[in-house]
Scaffold this motif. Structure first.
Motif, mmCIF file in Angstrom:
data_model
loop_
_atom_site.group_PDB
_atom_site.id
_atom_site.type_symbol
_atom_site.label_atom_id
_atom_site.label_comp_id
_atom_site.label_asym_id
_atom_site.label_seq_id
_atom_site.Cartn_x
_atom_site.Cartn_y
_atom_site.Cartn_z
ATOM 1 N N PHE A 107 98.870 40.265 48.249
ATOM 2 C CA PHE A 107 97.548 39.651 48.331
ATOM 3 C C PHE A 107 97.659 38.263 48.953
ATOM 4 O O PHE A 107 98.544 37.490 48.602
ATOM 5 C CB PHE A 107 96.947 39.522 46.931
ATOM 6 N N VAL A 108 96.737 37.948 49.855
ATOM 7 C CA VAL A 108 96.606 36.597 50.411
ATOM 8 C C VAL A 108 95.187 36.134 50.130
ATOM 9 O O VAL A 108 94.225 36.734 50.614
ATOM 10 C CB VAL A 108 96.877 36.562 51.929
ATOM 11 N N TRP A 109 95.058 35.074 49.339
ATOM 12 C CA TRP A 109 93.749 34.567 48.953
ATOM 13 C C TRP A 109 93.291 33.463 49.898
ATOM 14 O O TRP A 109 94.099 32.778 50.525
ATOM 15 C CB TRP A 109 93.794 34.000 47.536
ATOM 16 N N VAL A 142 102.612 29.956 54.174
ATOM 17 C CA VAL A 142 103.501 30.229 53.034
ATOM 18 C C VAL A 142 102.905 31.350 52.190
ATOM 19 O O VAL A 142 103.618 32.247 51.720
ATOM 20 C CB VAL A 142 103.705 28.958 52.178
ATOM 21 N N ALA A 143 101.578 31.325 52.009
ATOM 22 C CA ALA A 143 100.907 32.349 51.208
ATOM 23 C C ALA A 143 101.094 33.738 51.815
ATOM 24 O O ALA A 143 101.258 34.726 51.091
ATOM 25 C CB ALA A 143 99.417 32.016 51.086
ATOM 26 N N ILE A 144 101.076 33.825 53.141
ATOM 27 C CA ILE A 144 101.317 35.114 53.798
ATOM 28 C C ILE A 144 102.735 35.594 53.510
ATOM 29 O O ILE A 144 102.964 36.770 53.212
ATOM 30 C CB ILE A 144 101.071 34.995 55.313
ATOM 31 N N ALA A 145 103.703 34.674 53.595
ATOM 32 C CA ALA A 145 105.099 35.031 53.294
ATOM 33 C C ALA A 145 105.232 35.506 51.845
ATOM 34 O O ALA A 145 105.963 36.463 51.563
ATOM 35 C CB ALA A 145 106.014 33.836 53.556
ATOM 36 N N LYS A 187 103.563 47.923 50.774
ATOM 37 C CA LYS A 187 103.094 48.844 51.807
ATOM 38 C C LYS A 187 101.744 48.401 52.370
ATOM 39 O O LYS A 187 101.371 48.779 53.478
ATOM 40 C CB LYS A 187 102.969 50.253 51.239
ATOM 41 N N LEU A 188 101.025 47.616 51.566
ATOM 42 C CA LEU A 188 99.665 47.217 51.917
ATOM 43 C C LEU A 188 99.501 45.722 51.676
ATOM 44 O O LEU A 188 99.860 45.224 50.609
ATOM 45 C CB LEU A 188 98.651 47.994 51.067
ATOM 46 N N LEU A 189 98.960 45.014 52.668
ATOM 47 C CA LEU A 189 98.663 43.590 52.510
ATOM 48 C C LEU A 189 97.148 43.413 52.573
ATOM 49 O O LEU A 189 96.506 43.818 53.546
ATOM 50 C CB LEU A 189 99.336 42.770 53.616
ATOM 51 N N LEU A 190 96.577 42.806 51.535
ATOM 52 C CA LEU A 190 95.149 42.528 51.463
ATOM 53 C C LEU A 190 94.932 41.039 51.663
ATOM 54 O O LEU A 190 95.602 40.224 51.021
ATOM 55 C CB LEU A 190 94.582 42.961 50.105
ATOM 56 N N ALA A 191 94.014 40.679 52.539
ATOM 57 C CA ALA A 191 93.755 39.266 52.822
ATOM 58 C C ALA A 191 92.261 38.990 52.644
ATOM 59 O O ALA A 191 91.428 39.601 53.316
ATOM 60 C CB ALA A 191 94.205 38.918 54.230
ATOM 61 N N ASP A 192 91.930 38.080 51.745
ATOM 62 C CA ASP A 192 90.544 37.745 51.440
ATOM 63 C C ASP A 192 90.180 36.430 52.132
ATOM 64 O O ASP A 192 90.622 35.370 51.705
ATOM 65 C CB ASP A 192 90.356 37.626 49.921
ATOM 66 N N GLU A 193 89.413 36.501 53.215
ATOM 67 C CA GLU A 193 89.021 35.326 53.992
ATOM 68 C C GLU A 193 90.237 34.428 54.269
ATOM 69 O O GLU A 193 90.241 33.241 53.934
ATOM 70 C CB GLU A 193 87.945 34.525 53.244
#
Length: 296
Positions: A87-89, A149-152, A160-166
């Motif tokens: 998760f990337v917030w 850094v948050a993406i890393a 398997k899945l990356l979720l990115a909220d705004e």
């Protein structure tokens, strides 16, 4: 990778029920990078929270990477959140621990999972362009660097899945372009599935597929028309619309339901009812005639 069918989410507060998702259907292929757009209250963040294991669905079907999120048990949910989804917030405070260095932040999820791979943590920070900043504390990093850094961190347990909220909601245009470039790189090199929730059409123009959600249902899909996604984003910045760089399609579910865009209904003066005709090639939807018009 993701299969939602008839997905329903109802929030209850005392005697009030709010239906956030009203039978949503969505399929996302393994390795796809796509965006979900919608106005505030459309249900896009609720969908993201369900896919991330943060909310439980009320009804319907939702399968992610082989996991049935409607029937999953609490102990299985912990394993799902550790190994299947990252998760990337938008808010960095939800991703980062301020008293740790960038490298230590990336290693923290590994530690919780029981095995720290420092070489991979360093590789992730190199991928996001922070090779020379990995030993800096967060207060020494800019907002854009913190988001990288948050993406890393989101990738640290090899999900398997990356979720990115705004993910670019709090950074400038140049940093936004850089972050989208990182997403495209890891999508291509690792093959990870990436789902981005955003209201920024410039951001949405830089993925192959965009799904619009309205009133808790998928309403429209936009598929890439322009192979140069960076040029597509610039076209939108210059005043173009998403339709200028993507082909728009109305979504029809298994039982034949679709959402007609509001601007079409208003232009045709269609309210609660409509007449529908099939002329052998096309389905034509028109406003119903009044009784007086029928008599004439």
């Amino acid at each position: 990778m993701i299969q939602c069918e008839g997905l329903v989410k109802i929030f209850k507060a005392q005697d009030i029920e709010v239906v956030a998702l009203q039978g949503l259907n969505l399929n996302v292929e393994q390795g796809e990078m796509m965006a979900i757009i919608g106005n505030s209250g459309s249900g896009k963040s609720t969908l993201l929270n369900i896919l991330g294991g943060l909310d439980r669905p009320s009804a319907g079907q939702v399968n992610v990477g082989g996991w049935d999120l409607l029937k999953i048990k609490d102990e299985q949910l912990v394993e799902y959140k550790r190994k299947t989804v990252g998760f990337v917030w938008q808010n960095n405070a939800r991703n980062l621990l301020p008293y740790l260095t960038a490298l230590e932040n990336v290693e923290m999820p590994m530690m919780l999972g029981g095995k720290v791979d420092r070489a991979y943590a360093k590789q992730l920070l190199e991928w996001v362009g922070l090779k020379d900043r990995m030993n800096n504390k967060l207060q020494q990093l800019s907002g854009g660097e913190q988001q990288r850094v948050a993406i890393a961190i989101g990738l640290s347990n090899r999900p398997k899945l990356l979720l990115a909220d705004e993910p670019t909601g709090s950074v400038d245009t140049q940093t936004s372009d850089q972050i989208m470039g990182i997403f495209r790189r890891v999508n291509k090199e690792i093959g990870i599935t990436i789902v981005i929730v955003t209201h920024d059409l410039t951001l949405a123009s830089k993925v192959d597929r965009v799904v619009a959600i309205r009133d808790g249902l998928t309403s429209t899909e936009f598929l890439k028309r322009n192979p140069n996604l960076d040029a597509a984003g610039e076209a939108i910045r210059q005043g173009g619309g998403l339709q200028d760089v993507h082909e728009a399609y109305v979504v029809v579910d298994r039982v034949g339901r679709l959402q007609v865009p509001k601007e079409y209904l208003e232009a045709a003066r269609i309210g609660g009812r409509a007449t529908m005709e099939f002329d052998g090639e096309k389905i034509v939807i028109t406003a119903p005639k009044s009784l007086e018009e029928e008599k004439n």
